[in-house]
Design a protein around this motif. Structure first.
Motif, PDB file in Angstrom:
ATOM      1  N   GLU A   1      -9.597  20.097  29.511  1.00 49.82           N
ATOM      2  CA  GLU A   1     -10.580  18.830  28.922  1.00 49.82           C
ATOM      3  C   GLU A   1     -11.186  19.813  28.269  1.00 49.82           C
TER       4      GLU A   1
ATOM      5  N   ASP B   1      -8.908  13.629  32.420  1.00 50.11           N
ATOM      6  CA  ASP B   1      -8.794  13.073  31.557  1.00 50.11           C
ATOM      7  C   ASP B   1      -7.559  13.602  29.994  1.00 50.11           C
TER       8      ASP B   1
ATOM      9  N   SER C   1      -7.412  11.998  27.768  1.00 49.48           N
ATOM     10  CA  SER C   1      -8.178  11.599  25.931  1.00 49.48           C
ATOM     11  C   SER C   1      -8.675  12.783  25.586  1.00 49.48           C
TER      12      SER C   1
ATOM     13  N   THR D   1      -7.128  17.844  23.078  1.00 46.87           N
ATOM     14  CA  THR D   1      -6.736  17.722  21.951  1.00 46.87           C
ATOM     15  C   THR D   1      -4.795  18.199  22.269  1.00 46.87           C
TER      16      THR D   1
END
Length: 336
Positions: free
Chosen positions: A126, A152, A154, A157
């Motif tokens: 993350e 997570d 999101s 990248t």
């Protein structure tokens, strides 16, 4: 009289050629590296020819690319990630392709990072950059890995990268981790000068991913018309793997004949990693190579359904067909 006899003999010779071999092109998932050596051993030691087969092997560009080659009939047999086969069949119902022999009983799917860049656990991904080739079998299973480890997504990248640039980008610090097969990415990074102690190999199977790995796949139309040839091919595959287990160095000699630029020490280590971690598992030692455990496979399908919406209920019997596996002890692999 003698001339007529010679002519008759010549005609008979042309009419009945001896020991005709059936052509059997085989589509690999990846390049000619250590884990592909057993198939070349099977050629060089005559295991395929003893089954009446003339096997030729073509390099691949990832598991996802191998599946349509077989489904379209361009190749009767191939080597691919069974999880990608599952999704392919869901998206292409009725496609004439199925897995018929499990090879990587424990999948080599991994996230490989560098401790010096702060990657030692799944949670460390993350806020970092993950390099992932779109056709990569490990990347295809990353959603399950992420879900099982409460990541997570999101916050990660994801950088789409090509296979040739994947490990160089990690070695140069352009990404913090990559998806790949454990035995491929790890040794490629070592070859690029990354210290082994700096590598963090997060094997997905050790972090909640309950899937199988790569399997021999077949065009089912071809298999139904040529069952003996397919069983003969699988016999040669099993014998090739046993020979590679018995003498990895000799197996790499067969590989080097097809890939002279390969580093023999590196590829022998790559082969040994695949044997130890993915092929010769406890299940295989007890039950033989090639088959699957029905309960485990059902659990794998359930786990896939947590991150992938099936268009229809998956049928395990359509995805994996063990009826072509040879009988007898040829599948009972053992370590010397």
């Amino acid at each position: 009289m003698m001339l007529r006899s010679l002519c008759a003999a010549a005609v008979l010779g042309l009419a009945a050629p001896a020991f005709a071999q059936t052509a059997m092109p085989f589509a690999l998932d990846w390049k000619f590296e250590g884990p592909s050596a057993p198939y070349f051993v099977a050629i060089d030691n005559g295991y395929f020819s003893e089954e009446g087969l003339d096997v030729t092997i073509e390099e691949g560009a990832g598991s996802l690319a191998a599946i349509p080659k077989v489904a379209t009939g361009a190749f009767p047999v191939g080597f691919a990630d069974i999880n990608s086969v599952i999704r392919f069949l869901d998206q292409n119902p009725g496609a004439p392709v199925a897995a018929i022999m499990m090879v990587y009983d424990k999948p080599p799917f991994a996230v490989v990072g560098r401790a010096s860049q702060g990657i030692t656990t799944p949670a460390d991904l993350e806020g970092r950059i993950l390099g992932a080739p779109p056709p990569d079998g490990a990347w295809a299973q990353f959603p399950i890995f992420a879900a099982e480890n409460d990541l997570d997504v999101s916050a990660i990248t994801v950088e789409p990268v090509g296979f040739p640039t994947r490990e160089p980008m990690l070695a140069q610090g352009e990404v913090d981790a990559v998806t790949g097969f454990s035995f491929s990415s790890t040794l490629n990074l070592i070859r690029l000068g990354v210290e082994e102690e700096d590598l963090s190999v997060l094997l997905m199977a050790d972090y909640g991913v309950e899937l199988y790995g790569n399997a021999i796949i077949v065009n089912t139309d071809y298999a139904s018309e040529n069952p003996e040839e397919i069983t003969g091919f699988l016999t040669g595959v099993a014998r090739g793997w046993q020979s590679a287990i018995d003498d990895p160095a000799a197996a790499i000699v067969s590989l080097l004949e097809r890939n002279p630029a390969a580093d023999p020490d590196l590829e022998e280590r790559r082969l040994q990693l695949a044997i130890n971690d993915n092929v010769l598992t406890g299940y295989v030692a007890a039950n033989g190579m090639g088959g699957i455990d029905a309960d485990r496979f059902a659990a794998a399908l359930e786990q896939t359904a947590t991150v992938y919406e099936f268009a229809s209920e998956p049928d395990a019997s359509v995805i994996f067909d063990g009826s072509y596996l040879p009988e007898g002890d040829v599948l009972m692999l053992s370590a010397e």
